[in-house]
Design a protein around this motif. Structure first.
Motif, PDB file in Angstrom:
ATOM      1  N   VAL A 236     -14.377   6.518  -2.798  1.00 27.83           N
ATOM      2  CA  VAL A 236     -13.002   6.049  -2.719  1.00 27.83           C
ATOM      3  C   VAL A 236     -12.320   6.132  -4.084  1.00 27.83           C
ATOM      4  O   VAL A 236     -12.905   5.800  -5.107  1.00 27.83           O
ATOM      5  N   GLY A 237     -11.072   6.582  -4.059  1.00 26.55           N
ATOM      6  CA  GLY A 237     -10.297   6.653  -5.294  1.00 26.55           C
ATOM      7  C   GLY A 237      -9.186   5.624  -5.335  1.00 26.55           C
ATOM      8  O   GLY A 237      -8.900   5.045  -6.380  1.00 26.55           O
ATOM      9  N   SER A 238      -8.560   5.367  -4.188  1.00 27.00           N
ATOM     10  CA  SER A 238      -7.478   4.380  -4.141  1.00 27.00           C
ATOM     11  C   SER A 238      -7.402   3.762  -2.752  1.00 27.00           C
ATOM     12  O   SER A 238      -7.770   4.383  -1.743  1.00 27.00           O
ATOM     13  N   LEU A 239      -6.929   2.535  -2.711  1.00 25.24           N
ATOM     14  CA  LEU A 239      -6.699   1.814  -1.462  1.00 25.24           C
ATOM     15  C   LEU A 239      -5.222   1.886  -1.131  1.00 25.24           C
ATOM     16  O   LEU A 239      -4.369   1.678  -2.002  1.00 25.24           O
ATOM     17  N   LEU A 240      -4.897   2.154   0.121  1.00 21.04           N
ATOM     18  CA  LEU A 240      -3.514   2.214   0.570  1.00 21.04           C
ATOM     19  C   LEU A 240      -3.139   0.864   1.167  1.00 21.04           C
ATOM     20  O   LEU A 240      -3.839   0.349   2.051  1.00 21.04           O
ATOM     21  N   LEU A 241      -2.059   0.301   0.680  1.00 19.39           N
ATOM     22  CA  LEU A 241      -1.696  -1.085   0.973  1.00 19.39           C
ATOM     23  C   LEU A 241      -0.590  -1.158   2.015  1.00 19.39           C
ATOM     24  O   LEU A 241       0.330  -0.334   2.033  1.00 19.39           O
ATOM     25  N   GLY A 242      -0.672  -2.169   2.864  1.00 18.39           N
ATOM     26  CA  GLY A 242       0.331  -2.345   3.896  1.00 18.39           C
ATOM     27  C   GLY A 242       0.766  -3.788   4.047  1.00 18.39           C
ATOM     28  O   GLY A 242       0.017  -4.718   3.728  1.00 18.39           O
ATOM     29  N   LEU A 243       1.998  -3.964   4.534  1.00 15.77           N
ATOM     30  CA  LEU A 243       2.534  -5.279   4.880  1.00 15.77           C
ATOM     31  C   LEU A 243       3.234  -5.170   6.227  1.00 15.77           C
ATOM     32  O   LEU A 243       3.840  -4.137   6.552  1.00 15.77           O
ATOM     33  N   TYR A 244       3.159  -6.219   7.005  1.00 17.08           N
ATOM     34  CA  TYR A 244       3.784  -6.226   8.318  1.00 17.08           C
ATOM     35  C   TYR A 244       5.286  -6.481   8.193  1.00 17.08           C
ATOM     36  O   TYR A 244       5.724  -7.418   7.512  1.00 17.08           O
ATOM     37  N   ASN A 245       6.084  -5.607   8.826  1.00 19.03           N
ATOM     38  CA  ASN A 245       7.531  -5.758   8.790  1.00 19.03           C
ATOM     39  C   ASN A 245       7.987  -6.732   9.875  1.00 19.03           C
ATOM     40  O   ASN A 245       7.166  -7.201  10.686  1.00 19.03           O
ATOM     41  N   PRO A 246       9.282  -7.074   9.940  1.00 22.68           N
ATOM     42  CA  PRO A 246       9.753  -8.052  10.936  1.00 22.68           C
ATOM     43  C   PRO A 246       9.504  -7.641  12.383  1.00 22.68           C
ATOM     44  O   PRO A 246       9.477  -8.496  13.268  1.00 22.68           O
ATOM     45  N   GLU A 247       9.316  -6.330  12.615  1.00 17.79           N
ATOM     46  CA  GLU A 247       9.019  -5.877  13.977  1.00 17.79           C
ATOM     47  C   GLU A 247       7.531  -5.946  14.305  1.00 17.79           C
ATOM     48  O   GLU A 247       7.113  -5.569  15.402  1.00 17.79           O
ATOM     49  N   GLY A 248       6.727  -6.408  13.343  1.00 15.41           N
ATOM     50  CA  GLY A 248       5.303  -6.525  13.588  1.00 15.41           C
ATOM     51  C   GLY A 248       4.525  -5.252  13.349  1.00 15.41           C
ATOM     52  O   GLY A 248       3.350  -5.168  13.716  1.00 15.41           O
ATOM     53  N   LEU A 249       5.151  -4.246  12.734  1.00 17.22           N
ATOM     54  CA  LEU A 249       4.472  -2.996  12.432  1.00 17.22           C
ATOM     55  C   LEU A 249       3.996  -3.002  10.987  1.00 17.22           C
ATOM     56  O   LEU A 249       4.639  -3.576  10.100  1.00 17.22           O
ATOM     57  N   LEU A 250       2.861  -2.345  10.738  1.00 13.96           N
ATOM     58  CA  LEU A 250       2.276  -2.322   9.402  1.00 13.96           C
ATOM     59  C   LEU A 250       2.858  -1.144   8.619  1.00 13.96           C
ATOM     60  O   LEU A 250       2.601   0.020   8.929  1.00 13.96           O
ATOM     61  N   ASP A 251       3.653  -1.461   7.598  1.00 15.84           N
ATOM     62  CA  ASP A 251       4.271  -0.448   6.740  1.00 15.84           C
ATOM     63  C   ASP A 251       3.437  -0.201   5.502  1.00 15.84           C
ATOM     64  O   ASP A 251       2.941  -1.154   4.867  1.00 15.84           O
ATOM     65  N   HIS A 252       3.309   1.061   5.126  1.00 14.51           N
ATOM     66  CA  HIS A 252       2.672   1.404   3.857  1.00 14.51           C
ATOM     67  C   HIS A 252       3.621   1.020   2.723  1.00 14.51           C
ATOM     68  O   HIS A 252       4.788   1.418   2.717  1.00 14.51           O
ATOM     69  N   VAL A 253       3.129   0.253   1.739  1.00 15.50           N
ATOM     70  CA  VAL A 253       3.987  -0.227   0.653  1.00 15.50           C
ATOM     71  C   VAL A 253       3.514   0.209  -0.727  1.00 15.50           C
ATOM     72  O   VAL A 253       4.185  -0.069  -1.726  1.00 15.50           O
ATOM     73  N   GLY A 254       2.361   0.859  -0.828  1.00 15.32           N
ATOM     74  CA  GLY A 254       1.889   1.294  -2.137  1.00 15.32           C
ATOM     75  C   GLY A 254       0.385   1.479  -2.151  1.00 15.32           C
ATOM     76  O   GLY A 254      -0.261   1.609  -1.112  1.00 15.32           O
ATOM     77  N   PHE A 255      -0.163   1.460  -3.355  1.00 13.69           N
ATOM     78  CA  PHE A 255      -1.603   1.707  -3.497  1.00 13.69           C
ATOM     79  C   PHE A 255      -2.145   0.940  -4.693  1.00 13.69           C
ATOM     80  O   PHE A 255      -1.399   0.439  -5.534  1.00 13.69           O
ATOM     81  N   THR A 256      -3.441   0.865  -4.761  1.00 17.02           N
ATOM     82  CA  THR A 256      -4.115   0.356  -5.949  1.00 17.02           C
ATOM     83  C   THR A 256      -5.344   1.219  -6.204  1.00 17.02           C
ATOM     84  O   THR A 256      -6.041   1.607  -5.266  1.00 17.02           O
ATOM     85  N   SER A 257      -5.567   1.549  -7.453  1.00 15.14           N
ATOM     86  CA  SER A 257      -6.719   2.398  -7.799  1.00 15.14           C
ATOM     87  C   SER A 257      -7.602   1.746  -8.864  1.00 15.14           C
ATOM     88  O   SER A 257      -8.469   2.399  -9.425  1.00 15.14           O
ATOM     89  N   THR A 258      -7.374   0.463  -9.128  1.00 15.41           N
ATOM     90  CA  THR A 258      -8.168  -0.237 -10.146  1.00 15.41           C
ATOM     91  C   THR A 258      -9.472  -0.737  -9.528  1.00 15.41           C
ATOM     92  O   THR A 258      -9.680  -1.940  -9.357  1.00 15.41           O
ATOM     93  N   ILE A 259     -10.332   0.199  -9.218  1.00 14.47           N
ATOM     94  CA  ILE A 259     -11.619  -0.110  -8.596  1.00 14.47           C
ATOM     95  C   ILE A 259     -12.721   0.129  -9.624  1.00 14.47           C
ATOM     96  O   ILE A 259     -12.779   1.190 -10.252  1.00 14.47           O
ATOM     97  N   ALA A 260     -13.572  -0.856  -9.820  1.00 14.18           N
ATOM     98  CA  ALA A 260     -14.664  -0.719 -10.788  1.00 14.18           C
ATOM     99  C   ALA A 260     -15.619   0.384 -10.344  1.00 14.18           C
ATOM    100  O   ALA A 260     -15.964   0.493  -9.161  1.00 14.18           O
ATOM    101  N   ASN A 261     -16.047   1.210 -11.292  1.00 17.18           N
ATOM    102  CA  ASN A 261     -16.920   2.347 -10.960  1.00 17.18           C
ATOM    103  C   ASN A 261     -18.218   1.916 -10.300  1.00 17.18           C
ATOM    104  O   ASN A 261     -18.732   2.600  -9.415  1.00 17.18           O
ATOM    105  N   ASP A 262     -18.764   0.779 -10.743  1.00 16.05           N
ATOM    106  CA  ASP A 262     -20.044   0.346 -10.178  1.00 16.05           C
ATOM    107  C   ASP A 262     -19.898  -0.232  -8.770  1.00 16.05           C
ATOM    108  O   ASP A 262     -20.891  -0.582  -8.130  1.00 16.05           O
ATOM    109  N   GLU A 263     -18.656  -0.345  -8.288  1.00 21.64           N
ATOM    110  CA  GLU A 263     -18.430  -0.868  -6.938  1.00 21.64           C
ATOM    111  C   GLU A 263     -18.020   0.223  -5.956  1.00 21.64           C
ATOM    112  O   GLU A 263     -17.907  -0.034  -4.748  1.00 21.64           O
ATOM    113  N   ARG A 264     -17.801   1.436  -6.430  1.00 23.42           N
ATOM    114  CA  ARG A 264     -17.234   2.476  -5.573  1.00 23.42           C
ATOM    115  C   ARG A 264     -18.162   2.876  -4.428  1.00 23.42           C
ATOM    116  O   ARG A 264     -17.721   3.065  -3.294  1.00 23.42           O
TER     117      ARG A 264
END
Length: 350
Positions: A236-264
């Protein structure tokens, strides 16, 4: 803006000065400096940094990168032409307000090749210039060589005589640490996304990181709706992040890639076990960009079961403007509680 008002090949051609025209910059700090009597604090505005040059009927706006901005903000050029002084160089921030809140994406929309669109947007969503420093005074004095205390007095005098309500304003400031602390905590009050600290006895140091910027810690709990692999790697290189909008659908809102190498490795195995479409039921991640490799542009959808807390700095158009920092996993947090309400409030302006 016509050619008569933009004569010269750049700011130096408009305003002959030995002063380096690069803006003074800031370096990040974790906390406000506490030495009494040494610092001035100002709001950190969420806009485009801008040096403004005027001499007679010539006005130029220069961005932090050194590129001209006057073409994209003709209404600000007209405002400066109306200012009562015929010559000056000032430092500030271009901002646009929509529905009482600062809108960075409205600034980005101005960077367009079509002059007709720029002119239309300048009328529909006019920008304003918030001034926070002065380099050259109306009398031609090299104000940038003065201490901040003297520059601030010159800027306030300038502002009293040239201030145009809602279009050209001088930023507030304080030397009171308690006030600056309240600004930092209450970023949603009037468009601040942090605090800038400047030394009172220092001159304007062009091109140097001579200021401090302190940002408010903003966090959000997000659903991990998918992931991308590292380029040419099976982890894994990055996690794709989501939040639920007012209609109850999960929208992609960004990413995070600060994952420790020993945890990958372990995390990759965990994510693979959760793979299942669609991942995001609302706005989904885009495909590869021209900068990404074939593999880094692909993404794997996940069942919406994992929740992470991330730190972010800006939100534009319902998305994190930059990558986020992974703070911790939240196994105690139900995914359905991760809603857009956490990031919906954008900074207001006075």
């Amino acid at each position: 803006m016509n050619a008569r008002r933009t004569s010269g090949s750049g700011p130096a051609g408009i305003f002959a000065s030995p002063l380096d025209i690069s803006p003074m910059e800031a370096k990040s700090a974790e906390a406000l400096p506490t030495e009494p009597g040494r610092w001035q604090f100002e709001p950190k505005w969420d806009g485009f940094r801008c040096l403004a040059f005027k001499q007679g009927e010539s006005v130029r706006l220069m961005g932090k990168s050194g590129k001209p901005l006057d073409r994209y903000f003709p209404e600000v050029v007209e405002t400066l032409l109306r200012a009562s002084f015929g010559r000056f160089v000032v430092d500030g921030e271009l901002v646009i307000e929509l529905n009482g809140r600062l809108a960075f994406n409205a600034l980005q929309a101005r960077l367009h090749p079509a002059a007709s669109r720029i002119r239309r947007l300048s009328i529909e969503t006019p920008a304003r210039l918030i001034l926070f420093d002065m380099l050259i005074g109306p009398d031609g004095a090299n104000v940038g060589s003065f201490s901040l205390e003297k520059r601030r007095r010159a800027l306030e005098e300038f502002g009293q005589q040239t201030s145009i309500a809602g279009k050209l304003i001088v930023t507030p400031c304080t030397r009171d640490l308690a006030v600056a602390t309240s600004w930092l905590k209450d970023f949603d009050h009037d468009g601040r996304d942090g605090v800038i600290a400047k030394k009172l006895d220092a001159p304007y140091l062009s091109g140097e990181r001579a200021m401090l910027k302190i940002k408010r810690l903003r966090t959000a709990d997000c659903v991990v709706g998918g992931f991308r692999y590292q380029s040419r790697a099976g982890e894994v290189g990055s996690l794709l992040l989501g939040l639920y909008n007012p209609e109850g659908l999960l929208d992609h809102v960004g990413f995070t890639s600060t994952i420790a190498n020993d945890e990958r490795s372990a995390l990759t195995r965990k994510l693979r076990a959760l793979r299942a479409p669609p991942g995001f039921t609302g706005a989904a991640p885009g495909g590869p960009s021209r900068w990404s490799t074939e593999r880094s542009g692909e993404w794997e959808p996940l069942r919406p079961e994992l929740v992470v807390e991330v730190r972010y700095d800006h939100v534009t158009g319902g998305r994190f403007r930059h990558g986020t920092k992974l703070l911790r996993w939240r196994p105690d947090k139900p995914a359905r509680q991760c809603t857009m309400e956490q990031i919906a409030a954008q900074p207001r302006v006075p």
